[in-house]
Design a protein around this motif. Structure first.
Motif, short mmCIF file in Angstrom:
data_model
loop_
_atom_site.label_atom_id
_atom_site.label_comp_id
_atom_site.label_asym_id
_atom_site.label_seq_id
_atom_site.Cartn_x
_atom_site.Cartn_y
_atom_site.Cartn_z
N ALA A 61 0.83 -1.21 0.00
CA ALA A 61 0.00 0.00 0.00
C ALA A 61 0.86 1.25 0.00
O ALA A 61 0.64 2.19 -0.77
N GLY A 62 1.87 1.27 0.87
CA GLY A 62 2.75 2.43 0.93
C GLY A 62 3.55 2.63 -0.34
O GLY A 62 3.67 3.75 -0.85
N GLN A 97 -4.87 0.77 -14.22
CA GLN A 97 -3.49 0.31 -14.02
C GLN A 97 -3.33 -0.33 -12.65
O GLN A 97 -2.54 -1.26 -12.47
N GLY A 98 -4.12 0.13 -11.66
CA GLY A 98 -4.10 -0.51 -10.34
C GLY A 98 -4.63 -1.93 -10.40
O GLY A 98 -4.08 -2.84 -9.76
N SER A 120 -7.35 -4.88 -3.95
CA SER A 120 -8.10 -3.73 -3.43
C SER A 120 -7.17 -2.66 -2.89
O SER A 120 -7.35 -1.46 -3.15
N VAL A 121 -6.15 -3.09 -2.15
CA VAL A 121 -5.20 -2.14 -1.56
C VAL A 121 -4.44 -1.39 -2.65
O VAL A 121 -4.24 -0.17 -2.56
N ILE A 122 -4.00 -2.10 -3.67
CA ILE A 122 -3.23 -1.46 -4.75
C ILE A 122 -4.08 -0.44 -5.49
O ILE A 122 -3.63 0.68 -5.78
N VAL A 123 -5.33 -0.78 -5.80
CA VAL A 123 -6.20 0.15 -6.51
C VAL A 123 -6.46 1.40 -5.68
O VAL A 123 -6.33 2.54 -6.16
#
Length: 450
Positions: A327-328, A361-362, A397-400
């Motif tokens: 995520a970071g 892209q996410g 979900s976190v990446i998007v």
């Protein structure tokens, strides 16, 4: 002459200063570039640096002062009299002179300006000091080559010879009307190839890029970069020509802004250097470290609210650092691209299209990484299918969401007048860590039902 600055050279110079061998020191620096001498002075003890400054002639030391580290220059100026400083700035271009005098207290500024022998220089410096920091007016120099549209080419050439003595580099010749308003520009080629009796009004180029004295210096840098300019004239609100900004000043602006953004992205609350005191470095670092500590405490609290999962699915906690880190990292990548686009003014298009692009892209990145993680977990670690699905869905979900946050926080900050570089530092990392953990365990609770 390029100077090799090493321990042997510095030891030799220190010995020459100790025995006051002025002739040898002067000869040593006679053919050396002033920037190299400034680097030498930064390496010497303060008293030794002062000794050399007072030994060399003002024509050379005036250039050296502009290249010195700010802390070193401040200490040197404190040990020079008002008259000695006036002698130094008297050899400088007006923009450099104003920068040097601007570092002094108001009382010393007044005394130095009063000590100047050139009344025109004193007036120019007062004018430059009157402009707000980080504006074109504060950045410009008064030295330029100016001609009137009513002059002939022959008359113009005669007058230019006198003006050019005060100008280090003649990038352009600026043309004004009888009211001193900027109406165009000339190149030296225009003059050389024109007939002697031609009027300047007949050969000038009426299209000339100029900036207002109140324009932000970063905007000036963008304009000069966009149009590949070596210099740009500065006008007041009435379009009267008041100065010019050259590319060397813009390079300094770009470098200072890059340093500031880099430090802000790294979590510094103010501009610092490696040689600053421990207290100054601590003041710059501590606020963001406190924020990171507070963010970590929130992360612990989020984990605590899902303590029921520990007994039933202890494997979930193995992936907690991975989810938070992804995520970071994704947030920092997205925000870095946006901050760069905002800085060079290349960010175009609608917000909706940018939102859609970040989501797509996410999703693409998320599916690839989730497939790799799920396969590795199930094949090599033997995790059950439901746990693999939980981790994979959480990662996507976190990446998007991190991509979206990393994209829009810099844009929002920029619209509110806050430096968007703030979004590439601990702020975006900490917020995405917390959000990533919350999303991860929320999805785990939904899928696994603990």
């Amino acid at each position: 002459m390029t100077l090799e600055i090493n321990d042997e050279f510095l030891d030799n110079l220190t010995e020459l200063i100790a025995i006051k061998s002025d002739k040898k020191i002067t000869a040593l620096f006679s053919e050396v570039h002033f920037a190299d001498i400034a680097e030498v002075l930064d390496e010497l003890d303060f008293d030794e640096a002062i000794y050399i400054i007072k030994l060399l002639d003002s024509e050379k030391t005036s250039e050296i002062l502009t290249e010195l580290d700010e802390d070193t220059r401040e200490k040197i100026l404190e040990n020079l009299s008002a008259q000695e400083i006036a002698d130094e700035v008297g050899e400088m271009d007006t923009d450099d002179a104003a920068d040097i005098i601007g570092e002094l207290s108001e009382e010393r500024q007044r005394r130095v300006i009063n000590a100047l022998e050139d009344d025109d220089l004193a007036a120019d410096i007062k004018e430059l000091l009157s402009y707000d920091d980080n504006t074109a007016g504060a950045l410009m120099a008064k030295e330029l080559v100016k001609v009137y549209e009513t002059w002939t080419v022959a008359g113009c050439m005669r007058r230019i010879r006198g003006q050019a003595k005060e100008v280090t580099r003649v990038h352009s010749i600026y043309v004004v009307d009888k009211e001193e308003k900027l109406v165009g520009r000339l190149s030296l080629k225009d003059l050389i190839t024109s007939k002697s009796d031609q009027k300047i009004a007949d050969i000038l180029k009426p299209t000339v890029d100029a900036v207002n004295v109140h324009e932000d210096d970063e905007e000036v840098a963008k304009i000069m970069a966009k149009y590949d300019l070596e210099a740009i004239p500065v006008v007041d609100d009435n379009n009267i020509l008041v100065g010019r900004i050259t590319i060397d000043d813009i390079v300094d602006v770009i470098r200072d802004e890059a340093d500031k953004d880099y430090q802000m992205a790294a979590g510094f609350s103010q501009d610092v250097e490696a040689n600053d005191t421990i207290w100054e470095l601590t003041k710059a670092r501590l606020p963001w470290l406190i924020l990171a500590l507070f963010g970590g405490f929130i992360s612990v609290s989020v984990l605590g609210s899902f303590d029921g999962a520990m007994d039933k699915y202890p494997e979930l906690f193995f992936f907690t650092p991975l989810i938070a880190a992804m995520a970071g990292n994704v947030g920092v990548q997205s925000s870095a691209i946006i901050v760069q686009g905002l800085a060079n003014d290349s960010l175009k298009g609608s917000l909706f299209k940018r939102l859609l692009k970040e989501i797509l892209q996410g999703l693409l990145n998320g599916f690839v990484l989730a497939a790799l993680l799920m396969s590795a977990g199930m094949l090599f670690l033997g995790f059950p299918l439901d746990l693999g699905i939980t981790v994979a869905a959480s990662l996507i979900s976190v990446i998007v969401i991190a991509s979206i946050i990393g994209t829009f926080i810099p844009i929002i900050l920029a619209k509110r007048g806050v430096d968007p570089a703030l979004a590439t530092g601990p702020f975006i990392t900490t917020s995405n860590d917390i959000l990533g953990i919350l999303i991860y365990f929320s999805i785990a609770k939904l899928v696994l039902g603990f």
